[in-house]
Enzyme design. Structure first.
Site, PDB file in Angstrom:
ATOM      1  N   GLU A   1       0.907  -1.061  -0.235  1.00 38.85           N
ATOM      2  CA  GLU A   1      -0.131   0.040   0.045  1.00 38.85           C
ATOM      3  C   GLU A   1       0.880   1.373   0.132  1.00 38.85           C
ATOM      4  OE1 GLU A   1      -2.783  -0.218   3.112  1.00 38.85           O
ATOM      5  OE2 GLU A   1      -3.881  -1.892   2.594  1.00 38.85           O
TER       6      GLU A   1
ATOM      7  N   HIS B   1      -8.285   1.138   1.690  1.00 37.37           N
ATOM      8  CA  HIS B   1      -8.088   0.983   2.946  1.00 37.37           C
ATOM      9  C   HIS B   1      -8.849   1.916   3.701  1.00 37.37           C
ATOM     10  CE1 HIS B   1      -4.983  -0.434   6.186  1.00 37.37           C
ATOM     11  NE2 HIS B   1      -6.172  -0.078   6.817  1.00 37.37           N
TER      12      HIS B   1
END
Length: 531
Positions: free
Chosen positions: A263, A281
């Protein structure tokens, strides 16, 4: 001087105001966390650092953080904090595991609905002016089996919500007891059975060495054909490459991911596959959750810096504000016991055994244990504290054991420390009297009653006449005043000890005069932090 806290990420103004209202000096610089060099320049000024995910608390940053006592992460994940380095530095790392529980659980349920009914693809198709009603055939949740991997705080909420949707809920969690499972209304199963039976699988565990790729290629291949997999926990729990292949083959009917192994996830093998729902997220991204975790971390950090209360720490036992008030004298006693043993031990320590008796056994034993270790380790590492000492002990291969027992003597409660070296065992016990003052009550199995002072002198000898006179005369003639004098012996004519509380540290030449008398087997000056 008031503690000083830096907020280096975007926390709400309300959270920042909590620090101010509690009398803490706070600097709110929400973009500083992105500038690691500037952050390293200023971090040495602060006692506390409040962050979200943008600030990276690395070992290199911690090298500059000479005054830092606590890092508070507003949220659950602490992947951006080097917890091992923080522990070695003696810095507590806190998170806020409860502030976004409901939000994350709701997101998992929403993702389950989305993948069951192919909502994102159907929405995109409809926005494009198509009317592909027959293309998006979904499945109901009612009556389906949901496999929950990890039935802790968030997983438990998901179980509750799923039961409300009339799903059959089975759970795999090594820490879930049968009684708790019955109370939750879920069936406790092993992972193998969960994989075979589940129509939907949702993950709610942290990323650890044990859970990394818990849904490996091998485990994914054991799943029921047509399964749908939801991950709103942590990236890395699922083998994404293997999942992509099973999605393409049709063995897995769909997946919904809010977290990814890498990420920010600008590229991923799961992207653009049919019936794969992806969000960036967002598990904790609700107005309520963001405010809750910010307020919670401000309160936790303030409590620690002002009262010593430790809440939701990842590298130290938690101590509530109420416990901190009661345990203060016991923490001090634990430190003194460790300090006594540490100052007398000249050999490598092989084992540390701590006995908690009576009301001492009813306290936070984990916190008291770390205080004992800190007292011992400070003798060779002055910067050791309750956070770093367990790390040092582990690195040295020291075996640590604790025992609790009901009241067994004249004291309502006491602690006994035994330190084992290659050639001997050394033990000391202590208690806290009603006046809140720690006392040493036994050394080497010999009962005593000694107040703890900053400067002390410990001697051992055979039980013969003249010891008191020699100690008093030698110290007095050299200007060393005795504040308190405690004696003890095992049996007449056998081993005896003396523990003296002095106004000042005795000079080396005075100690040598005592040794030169030939009466003493051991003459050791001791120092304790009694502030």
């Amino acid at each position: 001087m008031a503690p000083k806290v830096l907020v280096s990420d975007k926390l709400s103004e309300t959270a920042v105001q909590i620090f101010r209202d509690r009398g803490i000096d706070v600097d709110f610089m929400p973009d500083l966390g992105k500038d690691k060099d500037k952050l390293a320049e200023v971090i040495g000024q602060y006692d506390g650092l409040a962050i979200r995910s943008a600030t990276k608390v690395t070992e290199k940053l911690l090298e500059h953080a000479d005054n830092l006592k606590v890092v508070g992460r507003a949220g659950i994940g602490t992947d951006n904090v080097d917890k091992d380095a923080a522990s070695r530095k003696g810095v507590i790392v806190m998170n806020t595991p409860f502030g976004n529980m409901i939000t994350t659980a709701e997101h998992a349920i929403a993702m389950m609905f989305a993948v069951a009914r192919q909502i994102p693809e159907a929405s995109a198709s409809t926005h494009a002016g198509k009317w592909e009603k027959s293309k998006f055939m979904g499945v109901e949740l009612t009556g389906k089996t949901l496999g929950v991997i990890g039935a802790g705080n968030i997983g438990g909420i998901v179980c509750d919500r799923a039961r409300g949707l009339k799903m059959k809920v089975i759970a795999y969690d090594p820490f879930l007891g049968q009684e708790k499972a019955d109370k939750m209304g879920v069936e406790k199963v092993e992972l193998e059975e969960l994989l075979k039976r589940s129509d939907f699988i949702t993950l709610h565990v942290p990323l650890t060495d044990q859970t990394r790729k818990i849904l490996s290629k091998e485990n994914l291949e054991k799943t029921k054909k047509g399964v749908r997999i939801i991950n709103c926990a942590r990236g890395g729990l699922v083998d994404e490459e293997a999942l992509a292949e099973l999605l393409k083959s049709g063995h897995v009917a769909g997946a919904a991911f809010d977290v990814f192994a890498e990420e920010p996830a600008t590229e991923n093998v799961l992207f653009n596959l049919p019936n794969v729902v992806c969000t960036p997220h967002l598990g904790a991204s609700t107005t309520e959750a963001q405010e809750n975790v910010a307020l919670q971390v401000a309160e936790q950090m303030s409590n620690y810096l002002l009262t010593g209360a430790v809440e939701n720490a990842l590298n130290m036992p938690s101590v509530t504000a109420e416990e901190a008030k009661v345990m203060g004298p016991w923490i001090k006693l634990a430190s003194h016991l460790g300090g006594f043993a540490g100052q007398l031990t000249d050999e490598p320590i092989e084992a540390i055994n701590i006995l908690f008796d009576g009301n001492a056994a009813e306290l936070n034993v984990a916190a008291l244990t770390t205080a004992v270790l800190a007292g011992i380790m400070k003798q060779t590492n002055p910067d050791a504290n309750m956070v770093s000492a367990p790390v040092v002990a582990k690195e040295r291969g020291i075996d640590i054991a604790t025992t609790t027992q009901t009241k067994s003597g004249i004291f309502d409660g006491y602690m006994k420390l035994t330190v084992v070296t290659p050639t001997r065992e050394r033990s000391i016990a202590g208690t806290v009297f009603s006046d809140g003052k720690p006392r040493f009550i036994q050394i080497k199995g010999i009962n005593i009653d000694a107040e703890v002072g900053e400067h002390m002198l410990y001697t051992t000898n055979k039980d013969v006449p003249g010891i008191i006179g020699t100690l008093g005369g030698t110290l007095g003639s050299n200007g060393v005043n005795i504040a308190n004098f405690t004696l003890g012996r095992s049996h007449q004519g056998k081993d005896a000890i003396a523990l003296l509380y002095l106004d000042d540290q005795p000079p080396a030449d005075v100690l040598q005069k005592l040794k030169d008398t030939g009466l003493f087997l051991q003459v050791r000056p001791l120092q304790f932090d009694v502030a």
